[in-house]
Motif scaffolding. Sequence first.
Motif, PDB file in Angstrom:
ATOM      1  N   LYS A  84       0.841  -1.208   0.000  1.00  0.00           N
ATOM      2  CA  LYS A  84       0.000   0.000   0.000  1.00  0.00           C
ATOM      3  C   LYS A  84       0.878   1.260   0.000  1.00  0.00           C
ATOM      4  O   LYS A  84       1.953   1.281   0.607  1.00  0.00           O
ATOM      5  N   LYS A 103      -3.223   4.115  -0.785  1.00  0.00           N
ATOM      6  CA  LYS A 103      -3.797   3.740  -2.066  1.00  0.00           C
ATOM      7  C   LYS A 103      -3.253   2.378  -2.482  1.00  0.00           C
ATOM      8  O   LYS A 103      -2.118   2.038  -2.140  1.00  0.00           O
ATOM      9  N   VAL A 126     -10.963   4.234   5.314  1.00  0.00           N
ATOM     10  CA  VAL A 126      -9.959   4.804   4.397  1.00  0.00           C
ATOM     11  C   VAL A 126      -8.954   5.620   5.209  1.00  0.00           C
ATOM     12  O   VAL A 126      -7.742   5.483   5.059  1.00  0.00           O
ATOM     13  N   ASP A 156      -9.094   1.765   0.465  1.00  0.00           N
ATOM     14  CA  ASP A 156      -8.856   3.053  -0.193  1.00  0.00           C
ATOM     15  C   ASP A 156     -10.131   3.589  -0.856  1.00  0.00           C
ATOM     16  O   ASP A 156     -11.154   2.890  -0.928  1.00  0.00           O
TER      17      ASP A 156
END
Length: 494
Positions: free
Chosen positions: A387, A417, A478, A484
Amino acid sequence: MSQGDKSTCLIFNILFTLILEILMIDCLINMPSQERKTNLEKRLKEIRQRELKEKGIKPEKTPLDSSQKTLIKETKLGVVELKEERTSNTEKEVKNLADLKNRMSKTATTEAVEIMFGGAVSVKASDIHLEPGEKSVGLRFRIDGVLQNVFDFEKKAYPAILNRIKLTAGLKINIHDAPQDGRLTLKGKEVDIEVRVSVLPGAYGESMVMRLLDPRALKKDLEELGMRSELLEEIKKQLKKTTGAILTTGPTGSGKTTTLYAFLNFVNKPGIKIITIEDPIEYHIKGISQTQVEPEKGYSFASGLRSIVRQDPDVILVGEIRDAETSEIAMHAALTGHLVFSTLHTNDAAGTIPRLIDLGAKPQIIAPAINLAMAQRLVRKLCQECKKKVEISAEEIKKMRESLKNIKKIDKESIFKATGCKRCNFTGYQGRIGIFEAFPIDQEVEKLILKSPAISEIRELIIKKGMMTVLQDGYLKVLDGITDLAEIERILGS
Ligand SMILES: [Zn+2]
């Protein structure tokens, strides 16, 4: 070619045919009559088949050839043994789809089936798709709710794979133009996995979809579902009640069954009688009487539930409320000293009430019968290995601030993300977690229900009373780096 050469050729041909005829007649004369008859039949069959093929007519059942007959003898009905070395030996283990592709492309077909199943189990696929195309066959797995390409293989390898699976699942290998459904069990070292097999004829051959019911995927404690602590406390409080219903909603594949099983595990104690009616039973829980709907035998959710109530249960699980009769019996059971768990097909928690009214339930019954209404979705979790931290864009922060204005002040400048690495099969995600919304039916909500309200009215009231929505829960996850924004958008479209 000269004239002389041509005549020599012709003479040679005639001579050759004559010798052959004599030899054949000799053979037939010396052959016992029974053998002659079967030979003749075989010959006729071949001719008939060729005729059908030339005319483009598909025979309903094709005769089995010797390799198919051997396959029938060698295949164990209903069971595929997952050999240990193919699933848990660290060196040979299939860790990701690239490994699987590599191993399957090097293997003989019968073994390829075992490796395919072993690989599917180790990458935690829920479905296996085999899709023949014009020139090749595609193998795809559904992992965490999304289809992933594994690889395309040569079409000539497909019949053997198809036949092996069909035979194990108890299907006919000589029927190619009708849909067939069967099942088999993957026998592993740790766990047995039920597989539902569905075959469908198509333009380029029969496609096959196999659903793997891995009990480990469903077996979760309440704490593992992903509920935020306030909701978890509320649920535990609700599960301690002895009467009333808890209904959970969401589309297919949103994790409702996993949630209900977690509820059952929580209330499952000696001295409590639990009976379920499910479609199908996805895994067996010790100490619980589980039954499965069988519509062809007249055992539906409604009739099953009626019999269950007579069995003096404390807790009842009804797989789904989808008709007036089931809804009526379930409400009645909830009002008469039973804790009832069930699911409804609506989009959000607020939709529970109008859906029940649509099914014919009276508002004055719904209000006292339902304790809690929930909705949920499953979002993929970011792969912890790859990530990536990124800056929040102005647009993203605006969207999240607007949604979370009454819940949390956002002072973060970065979020995570998905990117993708070998470990997550280059998807950027691994595993899934629930996002939830739920509201208890208290006096204020009850008062509104009695007016047969629209979804929007219920939604307005419960949000005013402080219910966190699935979207808000998603945004918080998130901000926590669990998932995400792209994934929230994919699931909720917002
Ligand atoms: Zn990764």
